[in-house]
Design a protein around this motif. Structure first.
Motif, PDB file in Angstrom:
ATOM      1  N   MET A   3     -17.215 -25.438  45.218  1.00  0.00           N
ATOM      2  CA  MET A   3     -17.643 -26.193  44.025  1.00  0.00           C
ATOM      3  C   MET A   3     -17.654 -25.335  42.761  1.00  0.00           C
ATOM      4  SD  MET A   3     -17.940 -29.331  44.561  1.00  0.00           S
ATOM      5  CE  MET A   3     -18.753 -29.810  43.058  1.00  0.00           C
ATOM      6  N   THR A   4     -18.024 -24.066  42.889  1.00  0.00           N
ATOM      7  CA  THR A   4     -18.050 -23.195  41.716  1.00  0.00           C
ATOM      8  C   THR A   4     -16.651 -23.036  41.136  1.00  0.00           C
ATOM      9  OG1 THR A   4     -19.968 -22.009  42.591  1.00  0.00           O
ATOM     10  CG2 THR A   4     -18.695 -20.905  40.875  1.00  0.00           C
ATOM     11  N   SER A   5     -15.667 -22.826  41.996  1.00  0.00           N
ATOM     12  CA  SER A   5     -14.288 -22.697  41.521  1.00  0.00           C
ATOM     13  C   SER A   5     -13.804 -23.997  40.897  1.00  0.00           C
ATOM     14  CB  SER A   5     -13.358 -22.283  42.663  1.00  0.00           C
ATOM     15  OG  SER A   5     -13.690 -20.986  43.102  1.00  0.00           O
ATOM     16  N   LEU A   6     -14.180 -25.131  41.483  1.00  0.00           N
ATOM     17  CA  LEU A   6     -13.798 -26.420  40.906  1.00  0.00           C
ATOM     18  C   LEU A   6     -14.440 -26.614  39.528  1.00  0.00           C
ATOM     19  CD1 LEU A   6     -13.933 -28.789  44.013  1.00  0.00           C
ATOM     20  CD2 LEU A   6     -11.904 -28.078  42.719  1.00  0.00           C
ATOM     21  N   LEU A   7     -15.688 -26.203  39.388  1.00  0.00           N
ATOM     22  CA  LEU A   7     -16.362 -26.292  38.095  1.00  0.00           C
ATOM     23  C   LEU A   7     -15.667 -25.409  37.063  1.00  0.00           C
ATOM     24  CD1 LEU A   7     -18.771 -27.378  36.450  1.00  0.00           C
ATOM     25  CD2 LEU A   7     -20.060 -25.394  37.256  1.00  0.00           C
ATOM     26  N   LEU A   8     -15.307 -24.199  37.475  1.00  0.00           N
ATOM     27  CA  LEU A   8     -14.590 -23.309  36.562  1.00  0.00           C
ATOM     28  C   LEU A   8     -13.234 -23.903  36.180  1.00  0.00           C
ATOM     29  CD1 LEU A   8     -15.455 -19.816  38.106  1.00  0.00           C
ATOM     30  CD2 LEU A   8     -16.215 -20.717  35.898  1.00  0.00           C
ATOM     31  N   LEU A   9     -12.556 -24.507  37.145  1.00  0.00           N
ATOM     32  CA  LEU A   9     -11.278 -25.171  36.824  1.00  0.00           C
ATOM     33  C   LEU A   9     -11.497 -26.319  35.841  1.00  0.00           C
ATOM     34  CD1 LEU A   9      -9.460 -25.266  40.277  1.00  0.00           C
ATOM     35  CD2 LEU A   9      -8.715 -24.077  38.197  1.00  0.00           C
ATOM     36  N   GLY A  10     -12.604 -27.041  35.995  1.00  0.00           N
ATOM     37  CA  GLY A  10     -12.932 -28.098  35.044  1.00  0.00           C
ATOM     38  C   GLY A  10     -13.147 -27.550  33.640  1.00  0.00           C
ATOM     39  N   THR A  24     -10.732 -20.896  27.653  1.00  0.00           N
ATOM     40  CA  THR A  24      -9.702 -20.962  28.693  1.00  0.00           C
ATOM     41  C   THR A  24      -9.461 -19.581  29.295  1.00  0.00           C
ATOM     42  OG1 THR A  24      -8.649 -22.799  27.524  1.00  0.00           O
ATOM     43  CG2 THR A  24      -7.332 -21.675  29.203  1.00  0.00           C
ATOM     44  N   ILE A  25      -9.278 -18.580  28.440  1.00  0.00           N
ATOM     45  CA  ILE A  25      -9.026 -17.220  28.926  1.00  0.00           C
ATOM     46  C   ILE A  25     -10.224 -16.705  29.719  1.00  0.00           C
ATOM     47  CG2 ILE A  25      -8.713 -14.813  28.214  1.00  0.00           C
ATOM     48  CD1 ILE A  25      -6.971 -15.921  25.889  1.00  0.00           C
ATOM     49  N   ALA A  26     -11.431 -16.918  29.191  1.00  0.00           N
ATOM     50  CA  ALA A  26     -12.635 -16.440  29.882  1.00  0.00           C
ATOM     51  C   ALA A  26     -12.753 -17.048  31.270  1.00  0.00           C
ATOM     52  CB  ALA A  26     -13.875 -16.764  29.045  1.00  0.00           C
ATOM     53  N   VAL A  27     -12.526 -18.349  31.372  1.00  0.00           N
ATOM     54  CA  VAL A  27     -12.659 -19.017  32.664  1.00  0.00           C
ATOM     55  C   VAL A  27     -11.568 -18.555  33.626  1.00  0.00           C
ATOM     56  CG1 VAL A  27     -12.577 -21.256  33.822  1.00  0.00           C
ATOM     57  CG2 VAL A  27     -13.885 -21.001  31.720  1.00  0.00           C
ATOM     58  N   VAL A  28     -10.355 -18.381  33.136  1.00  0.00           N
ATOM     59  CA  VAL A  28      -9.268 -17.911  33.998  1.00  0.00           C
ATOM     60  C   VAL A  28      -9.576 -16.498  34.515  1.00  0.00           C
ATOM     61  CG1 VAL A  28      -6.833 -17.206  34.011  1.00  0.00           C
ATOM     62  CG2 VAL A  28      -7.493 -19.417  33.048  1.00  0.00           C
ATOM     63  N   VAL A  29     -10.113 -15.636  33.648  1.00  0.00           N
ATOM     64  CA  VAL A  29     -10.491 -14.291  34.088  1.00  0.00           C
ATOM     65  C   VAL A  29     -11.561 -14.371  35.180  1.00  0.00           C
ATOM     66  CG1 VAL A  29     -11.671 -12.155  33.360  1.00  0.00           C
ATOM     67  CG2 VAL A  29      -9.804 -13.097  31.974  1.00  0.00           C
ATOM     68  N   LEU A  30     -12.564 -15.229  34.971  1.00  0.00           N
ATOM     69  CA  LEU A  30     -13.617 -15.380  35.982  1.00  0.00           C
ATOM     70  C   LEU A  30     -13.057 -15.920  37.295  1.00  0.00           C
ATOM     71  CD1 LEU A  30     -16.493 -16.735  33.715  1.00  0.00           C
ATOM     72  CD2 LEU A  30     -16.298 -14.449  34.730  1.00  0.00           C
ATOM     73  N   LEU A  31     -12.139 -16.867  37.197  1.00  0.00           N
ATOM     74  CA  LEU A  31     -11.493 -17.383  38.421  1.00  0.00           C
ATOM     75  C   LEU A  31     -10.703 -16.289  39.125  1.00  0.00           C
ATOM     76  CD1 LEU A  31     -10.303 -20.929  37.313  1.00  0.00           C
ATOM     77  CD2 LEU A  31     -11.733 -20.411  39.291  1.00  0.00           C
ATOM     78  N   LEU A  32      -9.996 -15.478  38.358  1.00  0.00           N
ATOM     79  CA  LEU A  32      -9.238 -14.377  38.958  1.00  0.00           C
ATOM     80  C   LEU A  32     -10.165 -13.381  39.650  1.00  0.00           C
ATOM     81  CD1 LEU A  32      -6.490 -13.707  36.265  1.00  0.00           C
ATOM     82  CD2 LEU A  32      -6.170 -14.623  38.579  1.00  0.00           C
TER      83      LEU A  32
END
Length: 147
Positions: A3-10, A24-32
Motif C-alpha cells: 500500500m505504501t508503494s501504491l500511495l507513492l505511485l499515486g 514527482t522527482i521526490a516520490v520517484v526517488v523515494l520509490l527507488l
C-alpha cells in the motif's frame, strides 16, 4: 505491491498530472529507495531531509547575491522604497510561518500528507507553484494554535 508503494505511485501521478516536477522527482526517488532495498536511508532522510532541503533552497535564493547579479547598492536601496520594505516585511512573515510549519510538520507528521495533497491540488487546479507545504504548515499552525 504494498500500500505504501501504491500511495507513492499515486503521489507521483498527481505530480505528473499537475506538472509538479519537484514532487514527482521526490516520490520517484523515494520509490527507488524502497525498490532497491536501501530503506536504511529513510531514518536519515526523516531526520535531516528538511534541513538539507532548506539549505539547498537558501543557496538558490542567495546565489544572485553571491554571483554579483544583485549588488550591495541594490541591496541597500531596498530600504528606500515602500515596495521593497513591504517585500522585506512579507519575507519576514513567510520565514516566521516556515519556522512554525517546520515545528508543526516534525511534531505532527500526520498533517504532512494533507499538506502535500493540498499543494499538489493547488498546483493542478489553480496554476500554483509547489512551494507551499512549509508555509501551509505555518498557516495551519496559526489556525490550530500550535507554536
Amino acid at each position: 505491491m504494498d500500500m505504501t508503494s501504491l500511495l507513492l505511485l499515486g503521489f507521483a501521478a498527481l505530480g505528473i498530472i499537475s506538472n509538479n516536477t519537484p514532487i514527482t522527482i521526490a516520490v520517484v526517488v523515494l520509490l527507488l529507495i524502497r525498490i532497491t532495498g536501501a530503506q536504511q536511508a529513510f531514518p536519515w532522510l526523516e531526520k535531516y531531509g528538511l534541513t538539507v532541503g532548506i539549505i539547498i533552497l537558501t543557496i538558490g535564493v542567495m546565489a544572485p547575491l553571491a554571483s554579483g547579479k544583485i549588488s550591495i547598492d541594490i541591496l541597500l536601496s531596498s530600504f528606500m522604497h515602500w515596495k521593497s520594505l513591504a517585500a522585506i516585511a512579507v519575507g519576514m512573515l513567510v520565514a516566521y510561518l516556515g519556522g512554525r510549519g517546520t515545528f508543526l510538520m516534525s511534531g505532527q507528521p500526520t498533517v504532512v500528507a494533507g499538506l502535500l495533497i493540498g499543494t499538489v491540488l493547488g498546483v493542478a487546479l489553480f496554476k500554483g507553484v509547489p512551494v507551499g507545504p512549509l508555509i501551509a504548515a505555518g498557516i495551519l499552525s496559526l489556525l490550530i494554535g500550535k507554536s
